[in-house]
Design a protein around this motif. Structure first.
Motif, PDB file in Angstrom:
ATOM      1  N   LYS A  47       1.441   7.857  -5.602  1.00  0.00           N
ATOM      2  CA  LYS A  47       1.556   6.479  -6.082  1.00  0.00           C
ATOM      3  C   LYS A  47       1.235   5.494  -4.955  1.00  0.00           C
ATOM      4  O   LYS A  47       0.511   4.514  -5.167  1.00  0.00           O
ATOM      5  N   LYS A  48       1.738   5.749  -3.760  1.00  0.00           N
ATOM      6  CA  LYS A  48       1.461   4.863  -2.628  1.00  0.00           C
ATOM      7  C   LYS A  48      -0.029   4.855  -2.272  1.00  0.00           C
ATOM      8  O   LYS A  48      -0.596   3.816  -1.967  1.00  0.00           O
ATOM      9  N   LEU A  49      -0.669   6.025  -2.330  1.00  0.00           N
ATOM     10  CA  LEU A  49      -2.107   6.095  -2.046  1.00  0.00           C
ATOM     11  C   LEU A  49      -2.909   5.449  -3.172  1.00  0.00           C
ATOM     12  O   LEU A  49      -3.905   4.756  -2.932  1.00  0.00           O
ATOM     13  N   TRP A  50      -2.491   5.669  -4.409  1.00  0.00           N
ATOM     14  CA  TRP A  50      -3.158   5.122  -5.600  1.00  0.00           C
ATOM     15  C   TRP A  50      -3.239   3.596  -5.505  1.00  0.00           C
ATOM     16  O   TRP A  50      -4.268   2.996  -5.770  1.00  0.00           O
ATOM     17  N   TYR A  51      -2.113   2.975  -5.131  1.00  0.00           N
ATOM     18  CA  TYR A  51      -2.030   1.521  -5.047  1.00  0.00           C
ATOM     19  C   TYR A  51      -2.338   0.972  -3.650  1.00  0.00           C
ATOM     20  O   TYR A  51      -2.090  -0.191  -3.379  1.00  0.00           O
ATOM     21  N   ARG A  52      -2.847   1.821  -2.774  1.00  0.00           N
ATOM     22  CA  ARG A  52      -3.254   1.436  -1.410  1.00  0.00           C
ATOM     23  C   ARG A  52      -2.087   0.839  -0.613  1.00  0.00           C
ATOM     24  O   ARG A  52      -2.248  -0.132   0.114  1.00  0.00           O
ATOM     25  N   GLU A  53      -0.915   1.443  -0.750  1.00  0.00           N
ATOM     26  CA  GLU A  53       0.273   0.970  -0.043  1.00  0.00           C
ATOM     27  C   GLU A  53       0.533   1.751   1.240  1.00  0.00           C
ATOM     28  O   GLU A  53       1.415   1.392   2.007  1.00  0.00           O
ATOM     29  N   THR A  54      -0.220   2.818   1.467  1.00  0.00           N
ATOM     30  CA  THR A  54      -0.037   3.648   2.655  1.00  0.00           C
ATOM     31  C   THR A  54      -1.068   3.243   3.700  1.00  0.00           C
ATOM     32  O   THR A  54      -2.267   3.307   3.450  1.00  0.00           O
ATOM     33  N   ARG A  55      -0.601   2.831   4.858  1.00  0.00           N
ATOM     34  CA  ARG A  55      -1.523   2.401   5.918  1.00  0.00           C
ATOM     35  C   ARG A  55      -1.999   3.578   6.760  1.00  0.00           C
ATOM     36  O   ARG A  55      -3.165   3.658   7.104  1.00  0.00           O
ATOM     37  N   ASN A  56      -1.093   4.455   7.121  1.00  0.00           N
ATOM     38  CA  ASN A  56      -1.447   5.590   7.976  1.00  0.00           C
ATOM     39  C   ASN A  56      -1.549   6.859   7.141  1.00  0.00           C
ATOM     40  O   ASN A  56      -0.541   7.389   6.689  1.00  0.00           O
ATOM     41  N   ILE A  57      -2.768   7.318   6.967  1.00  0.00           N
ATOM     42  CA  ILE A  57      -3.014   8.525   6.187  1.00  0.00           C
ATOM     43  C   ILE A  57      -3.424   9.623   7.152  1.00  0.00           C
ATOM     44  O   ILE A  57      -4.465   9.511   7.807  1.00  0.00           O
ATOM     45  N   PRO A  58      -2.614  10.674   7.274  1.00  0.00           N
ATOM     46  CA  PRO A  58      -2.972  11.757   8.193  1.00  0.00           C
ATOM     47  C   PRO A  58      -4.316  12.382   7.793  1.00  0.00           C
ATOM     48  O   PRO A  58      -4.634  12.506   6.612  1.00  0.00           O
ATOM     49  N   ALA A  59      -5.076  12.794   8.795  1.00  0.00           N
ATOM     50  CA  ALA A  59      -6.404  13.367   8.547  1.00  0.00           C
ATOM     51  C   ALA A  59      -6.325  14.598   7.658  1.00  0.00           C
ATOM     52  O   ALA A  59      -7.164  14.779   6.767  1.00  0.00           O
ATOM     53  N   TYR A  60      -5.297  15.433   7.856  1.00  0.00           N
ATOM     54  CA  TYR A  60      -5.210  16.646   7.036  1.00  0.00           C
ATOM     55  C   TYR A  60      -4.968  16.309   5.566  1.00  0.00           C
ATOM     56  O   TYR A  60      -5.436  17.018   4.678  1.00  0.00           O
TER      57      TYR A  60
END
Length: 124
Positions: A47-60
């Motif tokens: 949900k956080k990724l869907w709505y672009r609420e996550t700033r730091n996304i681990p490469a893996y």
């Protein structure tokens, strides 16, 4: 080098593609849940990724989402190709418009590898 915003947008696009095919009248929550299952993430992460609420996304995590989205796209194209072959065998005249539309979809490069980054504004 891609910016955090570009990666954030790419992940949102890929997760939406992982939720396909959607069902008419289906809630966004159901789509997010399906994308989470297919991406191997929790509902909250998705949900956080869907709505672009996550700033730091681990490469893996990003790599895993890309890999699963590419696999999902291949599976959808394979299913479309099988439907195309079946319609061609059953009654090509009756299914002509469907055959043409599916043929265009299968042959298009709209969801080829790397396309999500360009869709999300991350293209070179």
């Amino acid at each position: 080098m891609r910016t955090a915003d570009q990666i954030q947008n790419e992940m949102s696009v890929l997760l939406r593609r992982l939720a396909d095919p959607a069902v008419a009248g289906e809630s966004v929550k159901a789509c997010i849940r399906r994308a989470a299952t297919r991406a191997g993430l929790t509902y909250c992460q998705t949900k956080k990724l869907w709505y672009r609420e996550t700033r730091n996304i681990p490469a893996y995590v990003a790599d895993e989402i890309r890999e699963r989205a590419a696999r999902h796209d291949r599976e959808l194209k394979r299913a479309a190709l099988q439907a195309l072959v079946t319609m061609q065998e059953v009654d090509p005249e009756f299914y002509r418009s469907c055959i043409e539309a599916l043929g265009q979809m299968v042959l298009s490069n709209s969801h080829s590898d790397g396309e999500a980054g360009r869709e999300a504004g991350g293209g070179e």
